[in-house]
Design a protein around this motif. Structure first.
Motif, mmCIF file in Angstrom:
data_model
loop_
_atom_site.group_PDB
_atom_site.id
_atom_site.type_symbol
_atom_site.label_atom_id
_atom_site.label_comp_id
_atom_site.label_asym_id
_atom_site.label_seq_id
_atom_site.Cartn_x
_atom_site.Cartn_y
_atom_site.Cartn_z
ATOM 1 N N GLY A 32 1.050 -1.198 0.230
ATOM 2 C CA GLY A 32 -0.023 0.261 -0.005
ATOM 3 C C GLY A 32 0.966 1.180 0.060
ATOM 4 N N GLY A 33 0.348 2.245 -0.082
ATOM 5 C CA GLY A 33 0.675 3.868 -0.099
ATOM 6 C C GLY A 33 1.684 4.046 -1.512
ATOM 7 N N ILE A 34 1.358 2.979 -2.129
ATOM 8 C CA ILE A 34 2.575 3.415 -3.810
ATOM 9 C C ILE A 34 2.273 4.505 -4.035
ATOM 10 N N VAL A 35 3.658 4.889 -4.311
ATOM 11 C CA VAL A 35 3.893 6.221 -5.152
ATOM 12 C C VAL A 35 3.946 5.894 -6.147
ATOM 13 N N ALA A 36 5.292 4.977 -6.550
ATOM 14 C CA ALA A 36 6.123 5.252 -7.276
ATOM 15 C C ALA A 36 6.128 3.868 -8.090
ATOM 16 N N VAL A 37 6.095 2.952 -9.004
ATOM 17 C CA VAL A 37 6.650 1.586 -9.267
ATOM 18 C C VAL A 37 7.432 1.086 -10.363
ATOM 19 N N SER A 38 8.511 1.221 -10.176
ATOM 20 C CA SER A 38 9.272 0.496 -11.496
ATOM 21 C C SER A 38 8.932 -0.303 -12.596
ATOM 22 N N PRO A 39 10.104 -1.094 -13.753
ATOM 23 C CA PRO A 39 8.657 -2.067 -14.899
ATOM 24 C C PRO A 39 9.675 -2.788 -14.283
ATOM 25 N N VAL A 40 9.030 -4.343 -14.010
ATOM 26 C CA VAL A 40 10.170 -4.991 -13.384
ATOM 27 C C VAL A 40 11.336 -5.100 -14.262
ATOM 28 N N ILE A 41 12.530 -6.450 -13.941
ATOM 29 C CA ILE A 41 13.339 -6.676 -15.067
ATOM 30 C C ILE A 41 13.285 -8.119 -14.526
ATOM 31 N N ALA A 42 14.614 -8.346 -15.092
ATOM 32 C CA ALA A 42 15.212 -10.141 -15.162
ATOM 33 C C ALA A 42 16.416 -9.299 -15.029
ATOM 34 N N THR A 43 17.073 -10.516 -14.059
ATOM 35 C CA THR A 43 18.170 -10.362 -13.317
ATOM 36 C C THR A 43 18.849 -11.577 -13.077
ATOM 37 N N ALA A 44 20.165 -11.728 -13.145
ATOM 38 C CA ALA A 44 20.649 -12.807 -13.090
ATOM 39 C C ALA A 44 20.728 -13.305 -11.468
ATOM 40 N N VAL A 123 18.721 -3.272 -8.250
ATOM 41 C CA VAL A 123 18.229 -2.429 -6.952
ATOM 42 C C VAL A 123 18.624 -0.706 -7.893
ATOM 43 N N LEU A 124 19.996 -0.511 -7.680
ATOM 44 C CA LEU A 124 19.893 0.307 -8.795
ATOM 45 C C LEU A 124 19.472 1.017 -9.851
ATOM 46 N N ALA A 125 19.068 -0.022 -10.983
ATOM 47 C CA ALA A 125 18.383 0.021 -12.535
ATOM 48 C C ALA A 125 16.631 0.492 -12.084
ATOM 49 N N PRO A 126 16.176 -0.574 -11.105
ATOM 50 C CA PRO A 126 15.240 -0.171 -10.933
ATOM 51 C C PRO A 126 14.250 1.534 -10.335
ATOM 52 N N LEU A 127 15.567 2.024 -9.113
ATOM 53 C CA LEU A 127 15.655 2.484 -8.724
ATOM 54 C C LEU A 127 15.411 4.126 -9.153
ATOM 55 N N ALA A 128 16.997 3.900 -11.063
ATOM 56 C CA ALA A 128 17.393 5.425 -11.231
ATOM 57 C C ALA A 128 15.726 5.633 -12.321
ATOM 58 N N ARG A 129 15.034 4.055 -12.118
ATOM 59 C CA ARG A 129 13.757 4.997 -13.069
ATOM 60 C C ARG A 129 12.423 5.654 -13.025
ATOM 61 N N ILE A 130 12.266 5.390 -11.095
ATOM 62 C CA ILE A 130 11.409 6.419 -10.705
ATOM 63 C C ILE A 130 12.091 7.233 -9.905
ATOM 64 N N ALA A 131 13.081 7.313 -9.477
ATOM 65 C CA ALA A 131 13.342 8.668 -8.027
ATOM 66 C C ALA A 131 14.969 8.559 -8.849
ATOM 67 N N PRO A 132 15.909 9.510 -10.300
ATOM 68 C CA PRO A 132 16.635 9.242 -10.713
ATOM 69 C C PRO A 132 17.564 10.404 -9.468
ATOM 70 N N GLY A 133 16.920 11.364 -9.491
ATOM 71 C CA GLY A 133 17.577 12.159 -8.125
ATOM 72 C C GLY A 133 17.814 11.810 -6.796
ATOM 73 N N TRP A 134 16.972 10.904 -6.437
ATOM 74 C CA TRP A 134 17.101 10.590 -5.183
ATOM 75 C C TRP A 134 18.857 10.489 -4.563
ATOM 76 N N ARG A 135 19.016 11.752 -3.764
ATOM 77 C CA ARG A 135 20.311 11.284 -3.597
ATOM 78 C C ARG A 135 20.623 9.862 -2.389
ATOM 79 N N ASP A 136 21.710 9.469 -1.810
ATOM 80 C CA ASP A 136 22.275 9.171 -1.482
ATOM 81 C C ASP A 136 22.420 9.433 0.629
#
Length: 157
Positions: A32-44, A123-136
């Motif tokens: 719940g409370g979803i603001v944004a969701v990235s596409p689902v990606i397949a990874t090794a 983790v980073l590829a999906p995050l960069a799609r929905i929050a590219p400017g969020w700073r660590d």
């Protein structure tokens, strides 16, 4: 006070909700409370698992403090068939708090930002799609910059 969390979602084993991508969708509905969701990606897979993973990231708005959200995420994992087992083994769903709009959080059972997220493209590829400017809050780098660093790390022969 409402906070925003960046949640990493993944799985690589069929569970009660179907395949891994289906489990991600089912987990999102429970969070719940979803603001944004990235596409689902397949990874090794990392570690001993041989099955490929489905991974995604979501931004979640919540009034819960980090430990309460973590407890709720772990309950969702258990409710979706996750059982304790070997690290990095096959699992129907994995839910991790990666970032929090409050910056850093550290206890014996929870570290925000997630200690290993800077090295994990899945983790980073999906995050960069929905929050590219969020700073660590540790490095000051954006998700886009961290992804670029991971992508530039190419093993030398």
């Amino acid at each position: 006070m409402t906070a925003t969390y960046a949640i990493a979602l993944g799985g690589n084993r069929r569970g009660p909700h179907g395949g891994p991508a289906d489990a991600i969708r089912a987990a999102l509905a429970r969070i719940g409370g979803i603001v944004a969701v990235s596409p689902v990606i397949a990874t090794a897979p990392l570690g001993p698992s041989i099955r490929r993973f489905a991974n995604a990231a979501a931004l979640v708005a919540s009034d819960e403090p980090p430990p309460a959200l973590l407890a709720r995420l772990k309950a969702i994992e258990r409710g979706m068939g996750r059982r304790p087992g070997r690290r990095w083994g096959a699992r129907p769903i994995d839910l991790d708090i990666v970032l929090w709009s409050g910056g850093r959080w550290g206890t014996r059972t929870l570290a925000i930002p997630h200690p290993a997220f800077r090295q994990r493209r899945f983790v980073l590829a999906p995050l960069a799609r929905i929050a590219p400017g969020w700073r660590d809050p540790v490095t000051g780098r954006t998700m886009r910059q961290l992804l670029g660093q991971v992508d530039r790390r190419v093993p030398r022969p």
